[in-house]
Design a protein around this motif. Structure first.
Motif, PDB file in Angstrom:
ATOM      1  N   SER A  43       1.491  -4.438 -18.580  1.00  0.00           N
ATOM      2  CA  SER A  43       0.288  -4.587 -17.758  1.00  0.00           C
ATOM      3  C   SER A  43       0.637  -5.076 -16.362  1.00  0.00           C
ATOM      4  CB  SER A  43      -0.689  -5.550 -18.434  1.00  0.00           C
ATOM      5  OG  SER A  43      -0.150  -6.845 -18.499  1.00  0.00           O
ATOM      6  N   LEU A  44       1.607  -5.991 -16.270  1.00  0.00           N
ATOM      7  CA  LEU A  44       2.015  -6.460 -14.951  1.00  0.00           C
ATOM      8  C   LEU A  44       2.659  -5.337 -14.150  1.00  0.00           C
ATOM      9  CD1 LEU A  44       3.436  -9.961 -15.930  1.00  0.00           C
ATOM     10  CD2 LEU A  44       1.371  -9.503 -14.616  1.00  0.00           C
ATOM     11  N   ALA A  45       3.492  -4.538 -14.821  1.00  0.00           N
ATOM     12  CA  ALA A  45       4.096  -3.396 -14.135  1.00  0.00           C
ATOM     13  C   ALA A  45       3.031  -2.416 -13.675  1.00  0.00           C
ATOM     14  CB  ALA A  45       5.100  -2.711 -15.064  1.00  0.00           C
ATOM     15  N   PHE A  46       2.056  -2.181 -14.547  1.00  0.00           N
ATOM     16  CA  PHE A  46       0.958  -1.286 -14.175  1.00  0.00           C
ATOM     17  C   PHE A  46       0.212  -1.816 -12.957  1.00  0.00           C
ATOM     18  CE2 PHE A  46      -3.521  -0.179 -14.351  1.00  0.00           C
ATOM     19  CZ  PHE A  46      -3.466   1.207 -14.433  1.00  0.00           C
ATOM     20  N   GLU A  47      -0.015  -3.139 -12.951  1.00  0.00           N
ATOM     21  CA  GLU A  47      -0.709  -3.751 -11.821  1.00  0.00           C
ATOM     22  C   GLU A  47       0.052  -3.496 -10.520  1.00  0.00           C
ATOM     23  OE1 GLU A  47      -3.376  -5.037 -11.126  1.00  0.00           O
ATOM     24  OE2 GLU A  47      -3.090  -6.319  -9.381  1.00  0.00           O
ATOM     25  N   HIS A  48       1.360  -3.701 -10.549  1.00  0.00           N
ATOM     26  CA  HIS A  48       2.162  -3.494  -9.347  1.00  0.00           C
ATOM     27  C   HIS A  48       2.159  -2.031  -8.911  1.00  0.00           C
ATOM     28  CE1 HIS A  48       5.475  -3.127  -6.627  1.00  0.00           C
ATOM     29  NE2 HIS A  48       6.207  -2.484  -7.508  1.00  0.00           N
ATOM     30  N   ILE A  55     -12.563   3.170  -5.945  1.00  0.00           N
ATOM     31  CA  ILE A  55     -13.472   2.177  -6.504  1.00  0.00           C
ATOM     32  C   ILE A  55     -13.245   2.023  -8.010  1.00  0.00           C
ATOM     33  CG2 ILE A  55     -15.898   1.671  -6.982  1.00  0.00           C
ATOM     34  CD1 ILE A  55     -16.547   3.041  -4.291  1.00  0.00           C
ATOM     35  N   GLN A  56     -13.134   3.158  -8.700  1.00  0.00           N
ATOM     36  CA  GLN A  56     -12.936   3.117 -10.151  1.00  0.00           C
ATOM     37  C   GLN A  56     -11.589   2.497 -10.510  1.00  0.00           C
ATOM     38  OE1 GLN A  56     -14.982   3.596 -12.424  1.00  0.00           O
ATOM     39  NE2 GLN A  56     -13.743   3.651 -14.276  1.00  0.00           N
ATOM     40  N   HIS A  57     -10.574   2.829  -9.699  1.00  0.00           N
ATOM     41  CA  HIS A  57      -9.239   2.310  -9.965  1.00  0.00           C
ATOM     42  C   HIS A  57      -9.200   0.800  -9.784  1.00  0.00           C
ATOM     43  CE1 HIS A  57      -4.982   2.970 -10.618  1.00  0.00           C
ATOM     44  NE2 HIS A  57      -4.722   2.138  -9.622  1.00  0.00           N
ATOM     45  N   ARG A  58      -9.893   0.319  -8.779  1.00  0.00           N
ATOM     46  CA  ARG A  58      -9.954  -1.123  -8.567  1.00  0.00           C
ATOM     47  C   ARG A  58     -10.649  -1.814  -9.737  1.00  0.00           C
ATOM     48  NH1 ARG A  58     -11.368  -0.733  -2.142  1.00  0.00           N
ATOM     49  NH2 ARG A  58      -9.229  -0.934  -1.381  1.00  0.00           N
ATOM     50  N   ARG A  59     -11.698  -1.194 -10.245  1.00  0.00           N
ATOM     51  CA  ARG A  59     -12.367  -1.764 -11.410  1.00  0.00           C
ATOM     52  C   ARG A  59     -11.426  -1.826 -12.603  1.00  0.00           C
ATOM     53  NH1 ARG A  59     -18.108   1.580 -11.101  1.00  0.00           N
ATOM     54  NH2 ARG A  59     -19.016   0.406  -9.342  1.00  0.00           N
ATOM     55  N   MET A  60     -10.651  -0.770 -12.761  1.00  0.00           N
ATOM     56  CA  MET A  60      -9.723  -0.713 -13.883  1.00  0.00           C
ATOM     57  C   MET A  60      -8.692  -1.830 -13.805  1.00  0.00           C
ATOM     58  SD  MET A  60      -7.272   2.456 -14.990  1.00  0.00           S
ATOM     59  CE  MET A  60      -6.312   2.327 -13.497  1.00  0.00           C
ATOM     60  N   ARG A  61      -8.242  -2.140 -12.582  1.00  0.00           N
ATOM     61  CA  ARG A  61      -7.236  -3.179 -12.423  1.00  0.00           C
ATOM     62  C   ARG A  61      -7.765  -4.545 -12.811  1.00  0.00           C
ATOM     63  NH1 ARG A  61      -6.118  -3.331  -6.668  1.00  0.00           N
ATOM     64  NH2 ARG A  61      -4.631  -4.955  -7.194  1.00  0.00           N
ATOM     65  N   ASN A  68      -1.159  -0.790  -7.648  1.00  0.00           N
ATOM     66  CA  ASN A  68      -1.448  -1.343  -6.324  1.00  0.00           C
ATOM     67  C   ASN A  68      -0.720  -0.547  -5.246  1.00  0.00           C
ATOM     68  OD1 ASN A  68      -2.719  -3.275  -4.657  1.00  0.00           O
ATOM     69  ND2 ASN A  68      -0.800  -4.392  -4.486  1.00  0.00           N
ATOM     70  N   ARG A  69       0.514  -0.176  -5.522  1.00  0.00           N
ATOM     71  CA  ARG A  69       1.274   0.615  -4.553  1.00  0.00           C
ATOM     72  C   ARG A  69       0.661   1.996  -4.371  1.00  0.00           C
ATOM     73  NH1 ARG A  69       7.475   1.969  -5.786  1.00  0.00           N
ATOM     74  NH2 ARG A  69       6.449   3.215  -7.371  1.00  0.00           N
ATOM     75  N   GLU A  70       0.291   2.632  -5.474  1.00  0.00           N
ATOM     76  CA  GLU A  70      -0.320   3.949  -5.372  1.00  0.00           C
ATOM     77  C   GLU A  70      -1.687   3.883  -4.697  1.00  0.00           C
ATOM     78  OE1 GLU A  70       1.131   6.814  -6.028  1.00  0.00           O
ATOM     79  OE2 GLU A  70       2.913   5.612  -6.435  1.00  0.00           O
ATOM     80  N   LEU A  71      -2.369   2.782  -4.910  1.00  0.00           N
ATOM     81  CA  LEU A  71      -3.668   2.609  -4.273  1.00  0.00           C
ATOM     82  C   LEU A  71      -3.514   2.556  -2.758  1.00  0.00           C
ATOM     83  CD1 LEU A  71      -6.695   2.123  -4.726  1.00  0.00           C
ATOM     84  CD2 LEU A  71      -6.201  -0.308  -4.833  1.00  0.00           C
ATOM     85  N   ARG A  72      -2.500   1.838  -2.303  1.00  0.00           N
ATOM     86  CA  ARG A  72      -2.259   1.797  -0.855  1.00  0.00           C
ATOM     87  C   ARG A  72      -1.932   3.183  -0.326  1.00  0.00           C
ATOM     88  NH1 ARG A  72       0.662  -2.990  -2.150  1.00  0.00           N
ATOM     89  NH2 ARG A  72       2.626  -1.828  -1.971  1.00  0.00           N
ATOM     90  N   ARG A  73      -1.138   3.922  -1.074  1.00  0.00           N
ATOM     91  CA  ARG A  73      -0.763   5.271  -0.646  1.00  0.00           C
ATOM     92  C   ARG A  73      -1.994   6.178  -0.584  1.00  0.00           C
ATOM     93  NH1 ARG A  73       1.457   8.643   2.583  1.00  0.00           N
ATOM     94  NH2 ARG A  73       2.029  10.650   1.656  1.00  0.00           N
ATOM     95  N   LEU A  74      -2.831   6.089  -1.603  1.00  0.00           N
ATOM     96  CA  LEU A  74      -4.029   6.919  -1.622  1.00  0.00           C
ATOM     97  C   LEU A  74      -4.950   6.565  -0.460  1.00  0.00           C
ATOM     98  CD1 LEU A  74      -5.598   9.127  -3.135  1.00  0.00           C
ATOM     99  CD2 LEU A  74      -6.674   7.314  -4.474  1.00  0.00           C
ATOM    100  N   THR A  75      -5.057   5.270  -0.178  1.00  0.00           N
ATOM    101  CA  THR A  75      -5.881   4.842   0.953  1.00  0.00           C
ATOM    102  C   THR A  75      -5.365   5.435   2.256  1.00  0.00           C
ATOM    103  OG1 THR A  75      -6.354   2.773  -0.211  1.00  0.00           O
ATOM    104  CG2 THR A  75      -6.825   2.824   2.141  1.00  0.00           C
ATOM    105  N   GLU A  76      -4.028   5.479   2.407  1.00  0.00           N
ATOM    106  CA  GLU A  76      -3.450   6.076   3.608  1.00  0.00           C
ATOM    107  C   GLU A  76      -3.789   7.565   3.701  1.00  0.00           C
ATOM    108  OE1 GLU A  76       0.662   5.274   3.215  1.00  0.00           O
ATOM    109  OE2 GLU A  76       0.468   3.107   3.612  1.00  0.00           O
ATOM    110  N   LEU A  77      -3.734   8.256   2.560  1.00  0.00           N
ATOM    111  CA  LEU A  77      -4.052   9.684   2.563  1.00  0.00           C
ATOM    112  C   LEU A  77      -5.508   9.924   2.950  1.00  0.00           C
ATOM    113  CD1 LEU A  77      -2.170  10.829  -0.666  1.00  0.00           C
ATOM    114  CD2 LEU A  77      -1.522  11.293   1.697  1.00  0.00           C
ATOM    115  N   VAL A  78      -6.391   9.098   2.403  1.00  0.00           N
ATOM    116  CA  VAL A  78      -7.803   9.258   2.729  1.00  0.00           C
ATOM    117  C   VAL A  78      -8.034   9.064   4.225  1.00  0.00           C
ATOM    118  CG1 VAL A  78     -10.103   8.264   2.389  1.00  0.00           C
ATOM    119  CG2 VAL A  78      -8.617   8.645   0.436  1.00  0.00           C
TER     120      VAL A  78
END
Length: 726
Positions: free
Chosen positions: A501-506, A548-554, A509-519
């Motif tokens: 779960s900790l690895a998933f969190e990390h 939004i959904q991904h943040r909820r999942m985290r 989070n990294r992929e979320l930043r990348r996706l935000t950059e793409l958007v």
């Protein structure tokens, strides 16, 4: 009908003062907080014979402010205002009881104030509280005042501010030395969080313009010492200290001191040898559990969120770029990467998993002292030519990022990594001490042999009794060993789940930043290429929805990510905890209605951590959600109540497939799964290895709670019940 207005007896002043203020040190602290709220930089408390003076250099009061706020009991202007005028400080007072504190402390008060507003004049006022209380109606109580052009000097020679002079004191502040120092320490404990730590750490006033410093003056030196020591008390609750010194370009000598007296010394080599002199002290804090000196854990956390981190001082001037916000030592960055070993330390000093014990910036307060003028004088000709020495940039807010700065950064961080390795070694040592030197069974076997050897010397009845008791104890040890082995067998999958779960969190989070950059790049793409703008907008909205959904999942992993949530043991209120878990678990409970209206507001869980109850509730709710995958009505209800006068329950009911209560206890065993839903619906649930209710059982046993499935509440298929002693 003729109206008859209410009147207020002036004795209410005395009644409110005694009930709302209660103790002298709280009353005096209210006046210090008023100075803080008035944007003062200095507040001086002067004790003399039967008199206390409180001076500040804040905004002061105009006549209108004195009339509308100070002379009006219970004003709410601070509630409306919320932040101070000049520095934006969160206002500390809200009940309008400052003047009641004055009345509580002394029967005579003089107020002198000059406002910082243009063309303001000196206001002088006197109040005889005995006369005010005897006035009959509260509206008949008066303050006598005058306004003049007379100049007045306030704290530190300021021409604006406020003086409050209390005379004919109601309490004795200078009794025995023990009583005096106790009262003064209580006073300092009420106001320590208003003053930043830099003055104590450096032995001089901080340079920041919005700092608030408190000074107590008395002919009794013990009062001054007690006040100063308690005011800096938060810095004295450290768990470990890191001391470092660079002198002579060759190395940095580092000492780690733990609170129990354990010390470690090491020298870190300086690769470039271009720092002449530097000293630093870094304190590590444990901000959970009972703190020494009665320091509030909550206040300490808030304090270090503002003032924590490692700060750099150049000749006593604090460089604002270094501290809690900047992460210049990249501590938070490495936390997010979940490092196991240090990349700075040599192999012989590294300890496996030690970087998991790297303290966060909010548990650190440190001072690095340098002198860039001396560094320039001590630099070699080549270093001066290349600019490779510690020096300030033109803006004078930070150091130039050159080779010397990188070396300073490396050696300070090196010392913190070294601390983490020593902490880990101490933990391993403590665990080793707890291990039994020899298993119990061989000792019991030897005891059997000894009893057999002395059998002839014992009366037959005594021998039989000894053997019987030994056999019973042997069987108990056997059962305990089997139970322990089963519990230990669970630790591997549970630990793997935690690490995953900790690895998933990390990673997420990294992929979320990348996706935000793409958007963020989509508008630019739309401007440069011929695309369907409507489709592009749909794509952007879809990406935003994913975020939004991904943040909820985290959120479901939040209990594992916060150290205090994992380690602080306290009695948490049930209702907000359940609501927080439901919010973080929305992605697990799609299309499920959860009713929490039957949770009583006053009910608290037994002693435990937030991670305990979040893990328990998440597993119970996830099981309920999975049980309702085939249900047309998806409803969960969480309720509390009294089992009897001594026990409280929390129940989670659902409209799922139900539970066979005759064999329900087996569901709490490892790897048992009996959920009977269709294959096409099963993929919608949170599948697992059958450890969810086992984790629930382990938490309940640890926290002395009862657990199990009970007769379902009306309208529901199954009800899980948690009980504990009230």
């Amino acid at each position: 009908m003729t109206p008859l207005p209410f009147t207020i007896d002036s004795h209410l002043l005395q009644e409110l003062g005694e009930r709302l203020v209660g103790r002298p040190y709280i009353a005096l602290a209210e006046l210090i907080k008023n100075a803080y709220d008035a944007d003062a930089n200095h507040c001086e408390i002067v004790f003399s014979d039967n008199e206390i003076e409180i001076w500040d250099d804040g905004r002061g009061m105009t006549f209108e402010e004195f009339r509308d706020f100070w002379m009006r009991i219970g004003t709410t202007n601070k509630v409306r205002q919320r932040l101070s005028h000049d520095y934006g400080r969160p206002l500390t007072g809200s009940k309008g009881i400052g003047r009641l504190a004055v009345q509580f402390l002394g029967s005579q008060v003089k107020i002198i104030t000059t406002s910082s507003m243009p063309d303001s004049r000196r206001l002088y006022a006197e109040v005889d509280w005995n006369a005010a209380i005897s006035a009959g109606d509260l509206t008949s109580a008066v303050a006598h005042y005058n306004i003049s052009d007379q100049k007045e000097l306030y704290a530190k020679g300021s021409t604006t501010g406020t003086k409050i002079i209390l005379q004919t004191l109601n309490h004795n502040w200078t009794g025995s030395e023990e009583t005096t120092t106790s009262s003064i320490r209580d006073l300092a404990r009420e106001v320590w969080m208003l003053q930043p730590p830099f003055a104590d750490a450096l032995g001089e006033a901080p340079d920041q313009s919005d700092a608030f410093l408190i000074e107590l003056v008395s002919v009794d030196e013990s009062m001054e010492r007690a006040f100063r020591s308690q005011l800096a008390g938060v810095l004295d609750v450290w768990d470990a200290k890191i001391l470092g010194e660079i002198s002579g370009n060759a190395r940095c000598d580092i000492t780690i001191i733990f609170r129990d007296g354990d010390e470690y010394e090491v020298s870190a080599p300086l690769r470039q040898g271009i720092i002449d002199q530097c000293t630093f002290e870094i304190r590590i804090f444990k901000l959970y559990g009972k703190q020494p000196g009665n320091i509030s854990v909550g206040e300490a956390r808030t304090y270090f969120k503002e003032f924590g981190g490692v700060h750099v001082y150049d000749s006593g001037f604090r460089l604002p770029y270094y501290g809690i916000e900047q992460d210049w030592l990249e501590i938070q960055l490495d936390h997010s990467h979940r490092l196991s070993i240090s990349h700075l330390l040599p192999d012989e000093l590294n300890v496996p998993l030690a970087m998991h014990d790297l303290p966060t910036s909010e548990r650190i307060f440190g001072i690095v002292n340098i002198n860039t003028t001396r560094e320039l004088e001590g630099a070699t000709a080549l270093a001066k030519k290349e600019g490779n020495f510690l020096k300030i940039n033109i803006g004078r807010d930070r150091l130039v990022d050159n080779v010397a700065y990188q070396e300073l950064k490396r050696v300070v961080r090196w010392s913190i990594d070294y601390y983490a390795t020593r902490y880990q070694l101490r933990q391993e040592r403590d665990v080793a001490r707890l291990k039994p030197s020899e298993p119990a069974k061989p000792k019991l076997d030897r005891l059997r042999e000894i009893i057999a050897e002395i059998q002839v010397e014992l009366p037959p009845a005594l021998h039989t009794k000894l053997v019987q008791h030994l056999d019973d104890y042997y069987e108990t040890v056997e059962r305990q060993n089997r139970y322990t082995e089963r519990q230990i067998a669970l630790l591997a999958p549970l630990a793997a789940a935690g690490l995953a779960s900790l690895a998933f969190e990390h990673e997420s989070n990294r992929e979320l930043r990348r996706l935000t950059e793409l958007v963020s790049e989509l508008p630019a793409i739309a401007a440069q290429t011929e695309v369907d703008e409507g489709r592009l907008q749909e794509l952007e909205m879809g990406f935003q929805s994913w975020i939004i959904q991904h943040r909820r999942m985290r959120g479901v992993f939040s209990p594992l990510a916060n150290e205090s949530d994992r380690e602080d043991v306290r009695r948490l209120r049930v209702k907000p905890t359940v609501r927080a878990v439901l919010k973080n678990s929305r992605w697990l409970l799609r299309n499920v209605n959860a009713d929490v209206t039957l949770i009583e507001n006053h009910v608290r869980f037994p002693l435990g951590t937030l991670a305990d109850w979040q893990a328990l509730l998440q597993n119970v709710l996830a099981n309920a959600g999975n049980a309702m995958l085939d249900s047309s009505v998806k409803q969960i209800r969480v309720s509390t109540g009294a089992v009897n006068r001594r026990r409280t329950y929390l129940r989670v009911s659902d409209t799922g497939v139900g539970v066979d209560r005759d064999s329900a206890l087996e569901l709490f065993e490892p790897f048992v799964r009996r959920l009977d839903v269709s294959d096409e619906r099963r993929s919608l649930g949170l599948g697992g290895m059958g450890l969810g209710l086992t984790i629930v059982r382990m938490i309940c046993e640890t926290r002395n709670c009862g657990y199990g499935f009970v007769e379902p509440e009306p309208g529901f298929s199954s009800t899980f019940e948690l009980t504990w002693a009230t």
